[in-house]
Design a protein around this motif. Structure first.
Motif, PDB file in Angstrom:
ATOM      1  N   HIS A 177      -8.989  -7.120 -12.229  1.00 47.44           N
ATOM      2  CA  HIS A 177      -8.610  -7.596 -10.770  1.00 47.44           C
ATOM      3  C   HIS A 177     -10.169  -7.220 -10.006  1.00 47.44           C
ATOM      4  CE1 HIS A 177      -6.764  -8.499  -6.888  1.00 47.44           C
ATOM      5  NE2 HIS A 177      -7.110  -7.379  -6.513  1.00 47.44           N
ATOM      6  N   TRP A 178     -10.791  -6.166 -10.069  1.00 46.56           N
ATOM      7  CA  TRP A 178     -11.868  -5.974  -9.304  1.00 46.56           C
ATOM      8  C   TRP A 178     -13.170  -6.567 -10.131  1.00 46.56           C
ATOM      9  CZ3 TRP A 178     -10.196  -0.286  -8.795  1.00 46.56           C
ATOM     10  CH2 TRP A 178      -9.241  -0.245  -7.667  1.00 46.56           C
ATOM     11  N   ASN A 216      -1.250  -7.277  -5.009  1.00 52.96           N
ATOM     12  CA  ASN A 216      -2.111  -8.649  -4.668  1.00 52.96           C
ATOM     13  C   ASN A 216      -2.645  -9.197  -6.123  1.00 52.96           C
ATOM     14  OD1 ASN A 216      -2.524  -7.940  -1.838  1.00 52.96           O
ATOM     15  ND2 ASN A 216      -4.453  -6.762  -2.323  1.00 52.96           N
ATOM     16  N   ALA A 217      -2.630  -8.780  -7.227  1.00 52.85           N
ATOM     17  CA  ALA A 217      -3.092  -9.103  -8.340  1.00 52.85           C
ATOM     18  C   ALA A 217      -1.845  -9.777  -9.181  1.00 52.85           C
ATOM     19  CB  ALA A 217      -3.402  -8.089  -9.391  1.00 52.85           C
ATOM     20  N   CYS A 251      -5.720   1.945 -12.762  1.00 52.92           N
ATOM     21  CA  CYS A 251      -7.128   2.035 -12.403  1.00 52.92           C
ATOM     22  C   CYS A 251      -8.006   1.146 -13.093  1.00 52.92           C
ATOM     23  CB  CYS A 251      -7.589   3.113 -11.695  1.00 52.92           C
ATOM     24  SG  CYS A 251      -9.182   3.263 -10.641  1.00 52.92           S
ATOM     25  N   GLU A 308      -3.428  -3.153  -4.246  1.00 58.36           N
ATOM     26  CA  GLU A 308      -4.258  -3.840  -5.224  1.00 58.36           C
ATOM     27  C   GLU A 308      -3.469  -4.615  -6.219  1.00 58.36           C
ATOM     28  OE1 GLU A 308      -7.393  -4.705  -4.759  1.00 58.36           O
ATOM     29  OE2 GLU A 308      -7.424  -3.588  -3.010  1.00 58.36           O
ATOM     30  N   TRP A 309      -2.379  -3.781  -6.980  1.00 59.61           N
ATOM     31  CA  TRP A 309      -1.588  -4.383  -7.941  1.00 59.61           C
ATOM     32  C   TRP A 309      -0.459  -5.438  -7.525  1.00 59.61           C
ATOM     33  CZ3 TRP A 309       0.157  -4.272 -13.036  1.00 59.61           C
ATOM     34  CH2 TRP A 309       1.172  -4.484 -13.281  1.00 59.61           C
ATOM     35  N   TYR A 326      -9.506   1.900  -1.528  1.00 56.25           N
ATOM     36  CA  TYR A 326      -8.713   0.848  -2.096  1.00 56.25           C
ATOM     37  C   TYR A 326      -7.486   1.376  -2.697  1.00 56.25           C
ATOM     38  CZ  TYR A 326     -13.374  -1.195  -1.783  1.00 56.25           C
ATOM     39  OH  TYR A 326     -14.453  -1.943  -1.139  1.00 56.25           O
ATOM     40  N   ASP A 375       0.846  -1.125  -0.090  1.00 59.88           N
ATOM     41  CA  ASP A 375       0.017   0.032  -0.115  1.00 59.88           C
ATOM     42  C   ASP A 375       0.805   1.280  -0.150  1.00 59.88           C
ATOM     43  OD1 ASP A 375      -2.250  -1.608  -0.107  1.00 59.88           O
ATOM     44  OD2 ASP A 375      -2.805  -1.208   2.148  1.00 59.88           O
ATOM     45  N   LEU A 409      -7.330  -2.470 -13.204  1.00 58.78           N
ATOM     46  CA  LEU A 409      -7.707  -3.259 -11.880  1.00 58.78           C
ATOM     47  C   LEU A 409      -9.199  -3.449 -12.018  1.00 58.78           C
ATOM     48  CD1 LEU A 409      -5.593  -1.376  -9.248  1.00 58.78           C
ATOM     49  CD2 LEU A 409      -5.405  -3.795  -9.761  1.00 58.78           C
ATOM     50  N   CYS A 435      -5.271   6.059  -4.272  1.00 60.64           N
ATOM     51  CA  CYS A 435      -6.512   5.318  -3.712  1.00 60.64           C
ATOM     52  C   CYS A 435      -7.776   5.622  -4.614  1.00 60.64           C
ATOM     53  CB  CYS A 435      -6.605   5.401  -2.553  1.00 60.64           C
ATOM     54  SG  CYS A 435      -5.318   5.134  -1.442  1.00 60.64           S
TER      55      CYS A 435
END
Length: 257
Positions: A125-126, A176-177, A118, A173-174, A168, A87, A121, A92
């Motif tokens: 991802h999302w 995690n992906a 974004c 998130e990147w 987020y 993070d 994602l 975000c």
């Protein structure tokens, strides 16, 4: 004074740098001799610096990495960047509802890299399908409400953090992906810079990172825990893992920028 080809001994190299809190450690060392006598510093928001690099108005810039896709050729200089291994806190999507309930999503106008990330994602991802709205000015911050979310970057993102239940973090998130760290900005030039200049430039970047207390002392407090921001959230070394993350991002960015 400025030549079209190469760099003269006496001319100053025009250096563009993002005017956000996240660049202050790198900027700090550039303000002292000997490097300060060899450069002209130009500060602006990421998207504007990218335009200046494209048009040849700066020689090297700490610019969003997505801009490299628009350059006929480019060089990534030195061993420092604006990156994160998890993070990052200041890039975000903010929302009052979970992502699955978001119907509209505003995209910040200040950085192409963050917008491209974004969009990637959202789709990969999302896996959500909100209406995407490109923000044009600061007024969109007031529209983040109910089922309308917004991507906010930089110092403004740090200011938004206390206001929203759902945050987020794009760098997290990147990670995690992909399992990789993310590089938001790097020192990019369109011409090869002298090796001795790059070495001196690197030393200046390192100086600020080695004197974080001095950097923080020059910044009015209150927005965020800057010691945590500089030493934990942000990761400035452009190491092998970050280069892997950068390479992977540049492979996919063309379709989303």
């Amino acid at each position: 004074m400025h030549k079209n080809k190469g760099f003269g001994v006496e001319e100053k190299i025009r250096v563009g740098i993002i005017n956000y809190l996240n660049t202050r450690p790198l900027l700090y060392g550039l303000q002292f001799p000997p490097i300060a006598e060899k450069i002209e510093l130009i500060e602006d928001v990421p998207a504007k610096l990218a335009e200046l690099l494209l048009s040849g108005q700066i020689d090297v810039g700490l610019v969003p990495v997505a801009i490299t896709q628009k350059l006929p050729r480019f060089f990534i200089n030195g061993t420092y960047c604006i990156g994160a291994i998890g993070d990052v806190a200041s890039v975000c999507v903010f929302s009052q509802v979970p992502l699955k309930q978001v119907e509209r999503l505003y995209l910040d106008y200040q950085s192409r890299s963050s917008v491209a990330l974004c969009k990637w994602l959202i789709e990969n991802h999302w896996k959500i399908r909100p209406e995407i709205i490109d923000a044009r000015d600061e007024s969109y911050l007031d529209a983040i409400n109910g089922t309308t979310a917004g991507l906010v970057i930089g110092d403004r993102a740090l200011q938004q953090r206390p206001k929203f239940e759902y945050i987020y973090d794009l760098a997290g998130e990147w990670k995690n992906a992909t399992g990789l760290p993310f590089v938001f900005a790097a020192w990019v030039s369109t011409r090869k810079l002298p090796e001795d200049f790059i070495r001196e430039f690197d030393r200046a970047n390192a100086y600020g990172l080695e004197h974080l207390d001095e950097v923080i002392a020059r910044i009015p407090g209150g927005i965020y825990d800057l010691k945590k921001y500089y030493s934990q959230d942000l990761s400035y070394n452009l190491d092998a893992e970050k280069r892997k993350g950068l390479e992977q991002f540049l492979k996919i960015v063309a379709a989303y920028s």
